[in-house]
Every structure is written in structure tokens, then in C-alpha cells.
Write an enzyme that holds these catalytic residues in place. Structure first.
Site, PDB file in Angstrom:
ATOM      1  CB  THR A   1      -0.927   0.009   1.222  1.00  0.00           C
ATOM      2  OG1 THR A   1      -1.666  -1.220   1.278  1.00  0.00           O
ATOM      3  CG2 THR A   1      -1.894   1.171   1.156  1.00  0.00           C
TER       4      THR A   1
ATOM      5  CE  LYS B   1       0.554  -3.973   4.058  1.00  0.00           C
ATOM      6  NZ  LYS B   1       0.711  -2.515   4.045  1.00  0.00           N
TER       7      LYS B   1
ATOM      8  CD  GLU C   1       2.066  -6.448  13.070  1.00  0.00           C
ATOM      9  OE1 GLU C   1       3.077  -6.013  12.482  1.00  0.00           O
ATOM     10  OE2 GLU C   1       1.352  -7.368  12.625  1.00  0.00           O
TER      11      GLU C   1
END
Length: 271
Positions: A29, A140, A173
Site C-alpha cells: 500500500t 505483507k 504491532e
């Protein structure tokens, strides 16, 4: 903006795509400003490393050209790149020589309240835990159900993000961000060798901190260590840095190192 599939405008995808069937792929992204993808080199480095680990057959040079062309068309906004292993018949086995599929999607610039960056945010303490899988740690990849379930845990608008731990209780996270803490002038972030996403803004902030002589440590972080921190902040490659002012019963002030790194991130994103 119209999506692209394998370099061509498209609004459909094959039902045989392995990204749909198995989450067999990766995504990035990227913030786009004035027609340029922000932190493009870091995004491509992470994607290339992920493609090697998953053995995805991607022409990175052609992909880079395609990304830049799409970003120029988008102008300003958020670009999502999805790379899947492409089509296959039923079953887990895949053709190792099959070319990967490239999907580009454009969205308007992300809009977040200014207070998130100025005053800091509250984190929701998520009960969903991140499973430990070293083979996928840091990537990711398209398997994001843990984050989907974690994000479904709260609807109260006072929380801008959630805090995620792993199955051993270590702080890892946010749901869509990486987390840092500051203690006695040292910048800490979680070891992501078991799980978690190695964010590009995380990597850039570690680089910037080291280049300015700020001590950094990548290590396991317990909840107790988090609660004892002097400063806490979260980051990603779209919004930059948000100070964290609380999570559960813990409270923190917005500190000078957070502000310094926030300024650096803002300059990178040019916002």
C-alpha cells in the site's frame, strides 16, 4: 480510478486466481504524491524479498515501470498493489513457472483526523493474537484474517488503532501499523522474526534514527515494558507517525523523540 490487471485496465478477476482461493500472494500500500509513489524503493525491496520467499515469478523491472505509470495517472492518493500466483486448477499445487498476476488499484488520499497526529491516539487492546510462523514473518502477504478479526473487536470511535500481541504475549504491532516505544532515549521496536509485518515506514524510521545517532533496538517487548515506556507511537507508510497516548490503563505523553521522527516522516510523505 480504474484498476489495472497485468498492465491493462480491468474491473474483473479470474475465479481461478490463487490469491482469491488461498491468499497466495503479497500486497503493498503506497502513498502517491504529485504522481510519485512515496518510499517506492523500500516497497519494491520488501516485495522482491517476499516474492523470493514465496517463489512468485515476477518481473520486478516491468512491475516498477507499471507502478510509476499508474501513480502518474493517479496523481494523489493511495495505490494498492496486489501480486498473486495467478490462476491454477483446484488443489494447493502450483505451476512454479506460471507468471504472477499484478493488480493495481487507486484510491483517494487517506483522510484522518488531524488530532491523531497532533494530540495522539488511543489503542484498543485486541484479544486476537498473531500466530507465530517464521516462514511468513515480516511479509505483507494476503492472509489478513487475524487483522480483520482484530479490527472487528472495536467500534468505538475513540480508538484509532488496535494493539496486537503474539500467542506468547509479546507486543508486536498495531492492526495496520508498526509500533515503537522510547525508554531512556532509546528507540525500541518489536522483533518480527516470528510474526508481524515489517513495514516500510518502520524500516525508514530505523534508518533515519541511526543516521542521527539515536540508539535503536529491535527486540522482544513485553506488556510490562510497553507500560513503562516514556513515549509510544505507531507508524505506517500512508499516515506517517501517530503518537500513542494510551492503551488500556497505560498512559503516555507525546515526547520529543516521537515529534522528531514524526517530522521526518511528514517530510517523506510531503504532507
Amino acid at each position: 480510478m480504474e484498476s489495472w490487471v497485468d498492465g491493462q485496465p480491468a474491473d474483473v478477476l479470474s475465479l481461478k486466481d490463487r490469491g482469491l482461493a488461498y491468499g497466495d500472494g503479497l500486497f503493498e500500500t503506497l502513498a502517491v504524491h504529485a504522481g510519485g509513489p512515496v518510499l517506492l524503493d523500500r516497497h519494491l525491496q520488501r516485495l522482491e524479498a517476499g516474492c523470493r520467499r514465496l517463489a512468485l515469478n515476477v518481473d520486478m523491472s516491468a512491475l516498477s515501470t507499471e507502478l510509476n505509470a499508474y501513480a502518474r495517472c493517479l496523481g494523489n492518493g493511495v495505490l494498492k498493489l496486489i501480486v498473486t500466483r495467478g490462476d491454477s486448477l483446484r488443489g494447493y499445487a502450483a505451476d512454479p513457472l506460471a507468471p504472477a498476476r499484478r493488480i493495481l488499484q487507486g484510491n483517494p488520499p487517506a483522510a484522518y483526523p488531524a488530532a491523531h497526529a497532533e494530540q495522539g491516539v488511543l489503542l484498543f487492546p485486541c484479544s486476537v493474537r498473531l500466530s507465530e510462523q517464521p516462514l511468513l514473518a515480516g511479509l505483507k502477504h494476503l492472509n489478513r484474517l487475524e487483522q480483520v478479526l482484530a479490527r472487528a473487536e472495536w467500534s468505538d470511535g475513540q480508538y484509532a488503532e488496535g494493539l496486537m500481541l503474539d500467542t506468547s504475549g509479546r507486543v508486536i504491532e498495531g492492526v495496520f501499523s508498526n509500533l515503537f516505544l522510547v525508554r531512556d532515549g532509546v528507540l525500541f521496536t518489536a522483533d518480527l522474526s516470528r510474526c508481524g509485518v515489517a513495514g516500510v515506514m518502520r524500516a525508514e524510521l530505523l534508518f533515519q534514527a541511526k543516521s542521527q545517532g539515536i540508539a535503536t533496538q529491535i527486540t522482544d517487548i513485553s506488556l510490562e515494558q510497553l507500560h513503562q515506556a516514556d513515549e509510544v507511537f505507531v507508524c505506517n507508510s500512508v499516515y506517517g507517525v501517530w503518537p500513542v497516548r494510551g492503551c488500556g490503563s497505560a498512559r503516555w505523553s507525546v515526547g520529543p523523540l516521537t515529534r522528531k521522527l514524526q517530522t521526518l516522516a511528514r517530510a517523506l510523505l510531503d504532507v
